[in-house]
Design a protein around this motif. Structure first.
Motif, PDB file in Angstrom:
ATOM      1  N   THR A 145      84.850  22.164 -35.644  1.00 35.55           N
ATOM      2  CA  THR A 145      83.439  22.488 -35.417  1.00 35.55           C
ATOM      3  C   THR A 145      82.494  21.527 -36.135  1.00 35.55           C
ATOM      4  O   THR A 145      81.466  21.134 -35.578  1.00 35.55           O
ATOM      5  N   VAL A 146      82.823  21.144 -37.363  1.00 36.94           N
ATOM      6  CA  VAL A 146      81.927  20.241 -38.089  1.00 36.94           C
ATOM      7  C   VAL A 146      81.886  18.872 -37.396  1.00 36.94           C
ATOM      8  O   VAL A 146      80.824  18.247 -37.285  1.00 36.94           O
ATOM      9  N   TYR A 178      86.738  24.400 -46.981  1.00 34.98           N
ATOM     10  CA  TYR A 178      85.299  24.334 -47.212  1.00 34.98           C
ATOM     11  C   TYR A 178      84.880  25.169 -48.419  1.00 34.98           C
ATOM     12  O   TYR A 178      83.706  25.432 -48.618  1.00 34.98           O
ATOM     13  N   THR A 222      77.844  31.078 -40.764  1.00 36.12           N
ATOM     14  CA  THR A 222      78.796  30.419 -41.646  1.00 36.12           C
ATOM     15  C   THR A 222      79.981  31.345 -41.863  1.00 36.12           C
ATOM     16  O   THR A 222      79.907  32.552 -41.632  1.00 36.12           O
ATOM     17  N   THR A 277      78.853  27.279 -34.574  1.00 42.02           N
ATOM     18  CA  THR A 277      77.700  26.923 -33.752  1.00 42.02           C
ATOM     19  C   THR A 277      77.617  27.874 -32.562  1.00 42.02           C
ATOM     20  O   THR A 277      78.571  28.601 -32.249  1.00 42.02           O
ATOM     21  N   ASP A 282      80.583  27.357 -30.218  1.00 47.24           N
ATOM     22  CA  ASP A 282      81.832  28.059 -30.530  1.00 47.24           C
ATOM     23  C   ASP A 282      81.827  29.432 -29.856  1.00 47.24           C
ATOM     24  O   ASP A 282      82.810  29.844 -29.221  1.00 47.24           O
ATOM     25  N   LEU A 332      79.597  19.386 -34.502  1.00 48.11           N
ATOM     26  CA  LEU A 332      78.211  19.494 -34.947  1.00 48.11           C
ATOM     27  C   LEU A 332      77.598  18.117 -35.204  1.00 48.11           C
ATOM     28  O   LEU A 332      76.438  17.863 -34.879  1.00 48.11           O
ATOM     29  N   ASP A 369      80.990  25.788 -44.040  1.00 49.92           N
ATOM     30  CA  ASP A 369      82.009  26.157 -43.055  1.00 49.92           C
ATOM     31  C   ASP A 369      81.279  26.885 -41.933  1.00 49.92           C
ATOM     32  O   ASP A 369      80.954  28.062 -42.049  1.00 49.92           O
ATOM     33  N   VAL A 370      81.015  26.179 -40.841  1.00 50.91           N
ATOM     34  CA  VAL A 370      79.996  26.647 -39.904  1.00 50.91           C
ATOM     35  C   VAL A 370      80.558  27.127 -38.567  1.00 50.91           C
ATOM     36  O   VAL A 370      81.668  26.798 -38.176  1.00 50.91           O
ATOM     37  N   VAL A 430      73.496  25.335 -36.503  1.00 52.12           N
ATOM     38  CA  VAL A 430      74.454  26.288 -37.046  1.00 52.12           C
ATOM     39  C   VAL A 430      74.014  27.704 -36.697  1.00 52.12           C
ATOM     40  O   VAL A 430      72.865  28.081 -36.915  1.00 52.12           O
TER      41      VAL A 430
END
Length: 266
Positions: free
Chosen positions: A93-94, A163, A37, A46, A49, A97, A43-44, A34
């Motif tokens: 994104t999650v 989130y 946030t 990376t 992204d 991840l 709610d991340v 990560v």
């Protein structure tokens, strides 16, 4: 807007989505972490992204330097051409991840405030969806069409959750109201792909509260061009309050139920 300009915007969007999708698919580090946030600690963002948005904005700056841009990871520039790009470099994104395959790259072009081109690339599916306003929705060379009419009790729906804890509690209450009257509910984790799944007939409908413009701009156009109806509360367009996309029959039945259930507020 001329057909030539629409074709140019589609070409740019397809190329940017292709390159960003390849970067995300092939460049994902084994120790992906990560980087930041957003709305809450879960709610991340990376590093990928950020890298994908940088790649996309570079392509847009080179090919369309006078256009505006709104991107999830912070890009927000005003242009002079009347065209604005709305970009989610990594929707889901999650999922990304955790190594789940349901994520995509979403790129839309607006002209005069109206979405005219939408592209969603789903590299782990090997699929790219696109639409041009008035030109239908496509997955590669295959024209998309939403599912035939079905009663609500036979509808398979998609949804998503925020989130932020307080909103998730409310969203769970809405699901409890809706799930007894439909076939079932799925939670895919990518709004862009859920909207494309409505277009492709893999879902009868999809709803969610709390989406941002970059989450839905491309997918909303793709769903509409495949024959789905999209909107928010009755008589209102899709927005952060509520996004609903569904086959016409399901839309007509589901929209008032969501409104009554309070799906548009926390």
């Amino acid at each position: 807007m001329t057909d030539d300009l629409k074709a140019e915007l589609l070409d740019v969007a397809l190329e940017a989505a292709r390159q960003a999708g390849a970067l995300l698919r092939d460049g994902r580090p084994a120790d992906l972490a990560v980087a930041a946030t957003k709305s809450s600690p879960i709610d991340v963002v990376t590093e990928m992204d950020i890298a994908a948005e940088k790649l996309i904005t570079g392509i847009l700056a080179e090919r369309r330097p006078e256009d505006g841009l709104l991107g999830e990871e912070g890009a927000d520039t005003q242009g002079t051409s009347g065209v604005r790009w709305v970009v989610d470099p990594l929707d889901g994104t999650v999922n990304y991840l955790y190594g789940l395959p349901s994520w995509g790259v979403s790129i839309a072009a607006e002209y005069g405030g109206e979405t005219v081109v939408g592209v969603v690339a789903a590299p782990m599916r090997g699929e790219t969806y696109h639409a041009v306003l008035g030109g239908g929705a496509w997955q590669g060379a295959v024209r998309l069409a939403c599912r035939p009419a079905a009663p609500l009790d036979q509808a398979l729906l998609g949804t998503g959750f925020a989130y932020v804890q307080a909103r998730r509690v409310r969203q769970a209450e809405v699901v409890a109201r809706i799930i007894p009257v439909v076939r079932d509910i799925r939670r895919g984790g990518s709004a862009a792909l859920d909207l494309c799944d409505v277009a492709a007939g893999r879902l009868d409908g999809y709803y969610e509260r709390g989406l941002n413009p970059w989450d839905l701009a491309a997918g909303d156009l793709i769903a509409r061009e495949a024959g789905a109806l999209t909107g928010g509360r009755p008589g209102e367009p899709a927005s952060g309050e509520l996004v609903l996309a569904a086959t016409p029959a399901v839309f007509a039945s589901l929209q008032p139920l969501l409104d009554e259930a309070g799906a548009w507020h926390d």
